[in-house]
Design an enzyme around this catalytic site. Structure first.
Site, PDB file in Angstrom:
ATOM      1  N   LYS A  13      39.657  11.258  40.505  1.00 35.16           N
ATOM      2  CA  LYS A  13      40.429  12.383  41.029  1.00 35.16           C
ATOM      3  C   LYS A  13      39.556  13.625  40.954  1.00 35.16           C
ATOM      4  O   LYS A  13      38.614  13.691  40.171  1.00 35.16           O
ATOM      5  CB  LYS A  13      41.733  12.551  40.263  1.00 35.16           C
ATOM      6  CG  LYS A  13      41.665  12.542  38.755  1.00 35.16           C
ATOM      7  CD  LYS A  13      43.073  12.596  38.167  1.00 35.16           C
ATOM      8  CE  LYS A  13      43.075  12.466  36.647  1.00 35.16           C
ATOM      9  NZ  LYS A  13      42.987  11.076  36.191  1.00 35.16           N
ATOM     10  N   ASP A  48      38.890  17.078  36.857  1.00 32.96           N
ATOM     11  CA  ASP A  48      39.486  16.108  37.778  1.00 32.96           C
ATOM     12  C   ASP A  48      40.955  16.383  38.102  1.00 32.96           C
ATOM     13  O   ASP A  48      41.537  15.695  38.929  1.00 32.96           O
ATOM     14  CB  ASP A  48      39.316  14.673  37.263  1.00 32.96           C
ATOM     15  CG  ASP A  48      40.029  14.396  35.947  1.00 32.96           C
ATOM     16  OD1 ASP A  48      40.643  15.331  35.385  1.00 32.96           O
ATOM     17  OD2 ASP A  48      39.961  13.248  35.477  1.00 32.96           O
ATOM     18  N   ARG A  49      41.553  17.392  37.467  1.00 29.97           N
ATOM     19  CA  ARG A  49      42.946  17.722  37.755  1.00 29.97           C
ATOM     20  C   ARG A  49      43.051  19.094  38.402  1.00 29.97           C
ATOM     21  O   ARG A  49      42.134  19.902  38.325  1.00 29.97           O
ATOM     22  CB  ARG A  49      43.783  17.681  36.475  1.00 29.97           C
ATOM     23  CG  ARG A  49      43.754  16.336  35.783  1.00 29.97           C
ATOM     24  CD  ARG A  49      44.691  16.291  34.601  1.00 29.97           C
ATOM     25  NE  ARG A  49      44.567  15.019  33.903  1.00 29.97           N
ATOM     26  CZ  ARG A  49      45.547  14.399  33.273  1.00 29.97           C
ATOM     27  NH1 ARG A  49      46.758  14.934  33.253  1.00 29.97           N
ATOM     28  NH2 ARG A  49      45.344  13.260  32.669  1.00 29.97           N
ATOM     29  N   SER A  68      50.371  13.601  37.526  1.00 35.20           N
ATOM     30  CA  SER A  68      49.799  14.359  36.413  1.00 35.20           C
ATOM     31  C   SER A  68      48.677  15.269  36.889  1.00 35.20           C
ATOM     32  O   SER A  68      47.618  15.364  36.256  1.00 35.20           O
ATOM     33  CB  SER A  68      49.303  13.403  35.323  1.00 35.20           C
ATOM     34  OG  SER A  68      48.407  12.452  35.861  1.00 35.20           O
ATOM     35  N   ASP A  89      41.211  21.328  34.938  1.00 30.46           N
ATOM     36  CA  ASP A  89      41.307  20.937  33.532  1.00 30.46           C
ATOM     37  C   ASP A  89      39.933  20.814  32.877  1.00 30.46           C
ATOM     38  O   ASP A  89      38.920  21.243  33.441  1.00 30.46           O
ATOM     39  CB  ASP A  89      42.090  19.631  33.395  1.00 30.46           C
ATOM     40  CG  ASP A  89      41.307  18.424  33.906  1.00 30.46           C
ATOM     41  OD1 ASP A  89      40.506  18.600  34.841  1.00 30.46           O
ATOM     42  OD2 ASP A  89      41.502  17.316  33.377  1.00 30.46           O
ATOM     43  N   ASP A 137      37.701  18.394  32.319  1.00 25.47           N
ATOM     44  CA  ASP A 137      36.575  17.722  32.969  1.00 25.47           C
ATOM     45  C   ASP A 137      36.586  17.858  34.485  1.00 25.47           C
ATOM     46  O   ASP A 137      35.781  17.230  35.168  1.00 25.47           O
ATOM     47  CB  ASP A 137      36.539  16.247  32.570  1.00 25.47           C
ATOM     48  CG  ASP A 137      37.732  15.455  33.080  1.00 25.47           C
ATOM     49  OD1 ASP A 137      38.806  16.055  33.269  1.00 25.47           O
ATOM     50  OD2 ASP A 137      37.594  14.237  33.268  1.00 25.47           O
ATOM     51  N   ARG A 168      39.095   7.763  23.034  1.00 21.27           N
ATOM     52  CA  ARG A 168      39.352   9.156  22.657  1.00 21.27           C
ATOM     53  C   ARG A 168      39.770   9.223  21.197  1.00 21.27           C
ATOM     54  O   ARG A 168      40.664   8.506  20.774  1.00 21.27           O
ATOM     55  CB  ARG A 168      40.445   9.782  23.533  1.00 21.27           C
ATOM     56  CG  ARG A 168      40.016   9.968  24.969  1.00 21.27           C
ATOM     57  CD  ARG A 168      41.091  10.652  25.788  1.00 21.27           C
ATOM     58  NE  ARG A 168      40.741  10.651  27.195  1.00 21.27           N
ATOM     59  CZ  ARG A 168      41.557  11.052  28.168  1.00 21.27           C
ATOM     60  NH1 ARG A 168      42.776  11.468  27.867  1.00 21.27           N
ATOM     61  NH2 ARG A 168      41.161  11.025  29.430  1.00 21.27           N
ATOM     62  N   SER A 194      39.190  14.728  28.838  1.00 17.38           N
ATOM     63  CA  SER A 194      40.003  15.237  29.939  1.00 17.38           C
ATOM     64  C   SER A 194      40.642  16.581  29.621  1.00 17.38           C
ATOM     65  O   SER A 194      39.963  17.561  29.372  1.00 17.38           O
ATOM     66  CB  SER A 194      41.052  14.193  30.335  1.00 17.38           C
ATOM     67  OG  SER A 194      41.744  14.584  31.501  1.00 17.38           O
ATOM     68  N   HIS A 195      41.963  16.621  29.587  1.00 13.37           N
ATOM     69  CA  HIS A 195      42.713  17.856  29.420  1.00 13.37           C
ATOM     70  C   HIS A 195      43.053  18.130  27.958  1.00 13.37           C
ATOM     71  O   HIS A 195      43.783  19.073  27.669  1.00 13.37           O
ATOM     72  CB  HIS A 195      44.006  17.779  30.230  1.00 13.37           C
ATOM     73  CG  HIS A 195      44.827  16.566  29.903  1.00 13.37           C
ATOM     74  ND1 HIS A 195      44.410  15.295  30.186  1.00 13.37           N
ATOM     75  CD2 HIS A 195      46.036  16.435  29.299  1.00 13.37           C
ATOM     76  CE1 HIS A 195      45.322  14.434  29.782  1.00 13.37           C
ATOM     77  NE2 HIS A 195      46.316  15.094  29.232  1.00 13.37           N
TER      78      HIS A 195
END
Length: 554
Positions: free
Chosen positions: A387, A292-293, A376, A288, A290, A33, A124-125
């Site tokens: 996730k 996954d959350r 998280s 989020d 992508d 990242r 991600s987020h």
């Protein structure tokens, strides 16, 4: 005739990737990242992608899955990856239409098509946009994040790589379903949602959830202008019959509408305002960047991720896909022990792992666990190897449809049965790395002296730097977070997170168990107040970070 070209890199480009590809984190935790302008440097992305391919064996003629969360630079990166995959000998690439694949959907597609692996493009987020963050990671054939032996091989390769292979050809049309040829490789643009939606329908009782919606049950799902929008609209509004407009901020945007696509009480403030406002709906959820959350809300009621995992485990048999019971459960070390109590009552194993979904993947592949989760806002099961935010939302909806109770009533009943684990996470973001590392090293130096000491009204039972031995492959992961446990079961945990691209994030986790239902209505920050003071005293957070309060409290 298409030409296969090998570009030589100059030393500066080689070093720009290889010096520290995984900033402030152990290689492979969440891929590479960096800020978008870093990835846009000449040959930067190409260098890393070639390092992935050079670290793999046996992929010639095999299938690769490629997709991302739609953030800025997603489309350009996919075109580069497709041309490099062709030049390196892959036989077929499945890519989501428009370059879109949520992280759990990518895992689903890899598993369904028995692909060799996949490249997932996401930070991600983290925020997106031209000056925002971008990320890339490799997933293996089980659909999950690459294990450390693979990511370390990639990391090592970036230090020595001298060139990359790419096919000189026009870009592929990503917006229409169908196939195209890149040399000897076939590119198939697939419906981003279809395979995932089919999988969800095989797990959950869609008819029962439809009945819930038909009975005037109201909900609001905030996709935060991120990747979950098309999935939520297709499944929740079209397949399950929720009213149009149930999914808000449902169009993925390259900059996430200028927002921060992290589903917590701070960044998902629009959803929080709706669920805590007048005429609030019965249920709320956010996902989020992508997909996954997840964050779960009832009417004027927040469900912590730790409690959410415990409630799902306790009610799993109400869902068709888990009606036969759970093989076991797992949680990351910083996640509260709420699910441990459920596992004990169910008579199943509960595993405590380091943070990182790949640790759950080993346990799931071995048939040791069915459900797993992180504090998280990440929850999942063995249906994929990531996730899965929308899966968690559907799980909750299935439970609500069967039990015909409110979110708050279900959680309070759970506390009455198992007790309440008061829990909170304090994030101190973008701390100077030197300061953050000094704080952790100072803590490590104190560990041996803490057991038996009285800190306020608490007595230290143990103090360590968490180490994990994988029960499947025997691998050992050291220095996974500093734990201070007290004789009454309370805990303080300190970790440095590597999910950001600037400085370091210090995460402080606080947990205290309360069995008395008469004491289940205390504000968590009040219930944890003394532990917060102890944490600052032991770690000298304010003095060493220069921060008088956390950036985010969840």
């Amino acid at each position: 005739m298409l030409d296969r070209v090998k570009f030589k890199l100059n030393c500066m480009n080689i070093h720009s990737v290889s010096t520290q590809p995984f900033p402030d984190q152990k290689p492979g935790t969440s891929g590479l990242r960096k800020r978008v302008p870093v990835f846009q440097q000449r040959n930067y992305l190409e260098n890393f992608v070639q390092s992935i391919f050079d670290s793999l064996e046996g992929y010639q003629g095999q299938t690769l899955v490629v997709g991302g969360d739609g953030r800025y630079y997603n489309r350009q990166a996919i075109q580069i990856i497709l041309k490099m995959a062709a030049a390196n000998g892959f036989g077929r690439v499945l890519v989501g239409r428009g370059g879109i694949l949520s992280t759990p959907a990518a895992s689903c597609v890899i598993r369904k098509n028995k692909a060799f692996g996949g490249i997932v493009l996401s930070a991600s987020h983290n925020p997106g946009g031209p000056e925002g963050d971008f990320g890339i990671k490799y997933n293996i054939g089980n659909g999950g994040p690459a294990p450390e032996k693979v990511t370390e091989a990639i990391f090592d390769r970036t230090k020595t790589i001298e060139g990359y292979q790419i096919l000189e050809v026009e870009d592929v049309d990503l917006d229409g379903l169908g196939t195209a040829q890149l040399g000897e490789m076939t590119v198939e643009v697939i419906d981003s949602v279809a395979d995932y939606a089919e999988l969800m329908e095989s797990i959950f009782d869609f008819d029962r959830i439809r009945q819930l919606f038909a009975a005037d049950f109201r909900l609001c799902v905030d996709s935060m202008h991120a990747v979950t929008g098309p999935y939520a609209k297709t499944i929740i509004e079209e397949k399950l019959g929720a009213s149009a407009g149930t999914v808000i901020n449902g169009t993925p945007l390259e900059d996430f509408g200028g927002g921060h696509p992290d589903p917590n009480l701070v960044y998902a403030h629009e959803l929080v305002d709706i669920l805590y406002g007048e005429n609030a709906p019965d249920f709320g959820a956010a996902s989020d960047g992508d997909g996954d959350r997840n964050m779960i809300l009832g009417r004027r009621f927040f469900v912590t991720p730790s409690d959410s995992l415990a409630v799902l485990a306790a009610n799993a048999k109400l869902v068709p896909g888990y009606s036969g019971g759970l093989a076991g459960v797992a949680r990351s070390m910083p996640t509260s022990a709420a699910v441990d109590r459920v596992a004990e009552k169910l008579g199943i194993d509960c595993y405590e792992t380091p943070t990182g979904w790949k640790f759950f993947g080993n346990l799931m592949d071995a048939g040791k666990v069915t459900l797993c989760g992180e504090e998280s806002f990440g929850t999942g099961s063995d249906h994929v190897r990531e996730k899965d935010g929308l899966w968690a939302v559907l799980f909750w909806l299935n439970i609500l449809a069967v039990r015909q109770q409110s979110v708050e009533d279900i959680v309070r009943e759970h506390w009455k049965t198992y007790g309440r684990n008061y829990y909170s996470r304090h994030d101190y973001e973008a701390i100077e790395s030197d300061r953050a590392n000094t704080l952790i090293e100072n803590l490590r130096a104190k560990l041996a002296s803490l057991p038996g000491r009285k800190l306020g009204n608490y007595t230290v039972d143990y103090a360590d730097d968490f180490s994990y031995t994988d029960p499947v492959d025997g691998s050992v992961s050291n220095k996974q977070g500093i734990r201070i446990g007290f004789t009454d079961g309370s805990r303080i945990v300190f970790r440095l997170s590597g999910t950001g691209t600037q400085g370091a994030t210090l995460r402080l986790y606080l947990e205290s168990y309360e069995s008395d239902p008469a004491k289940h209505d205390i504000d968590p920050q009040e219930a944890l107040g003394e532990l917060i003071e102890i944490a600052d005293e032991v770690a000298q957070i304010q003095m060493l970070t220069g921060r008088d309060k956390p950036t985010v409290i969840t």
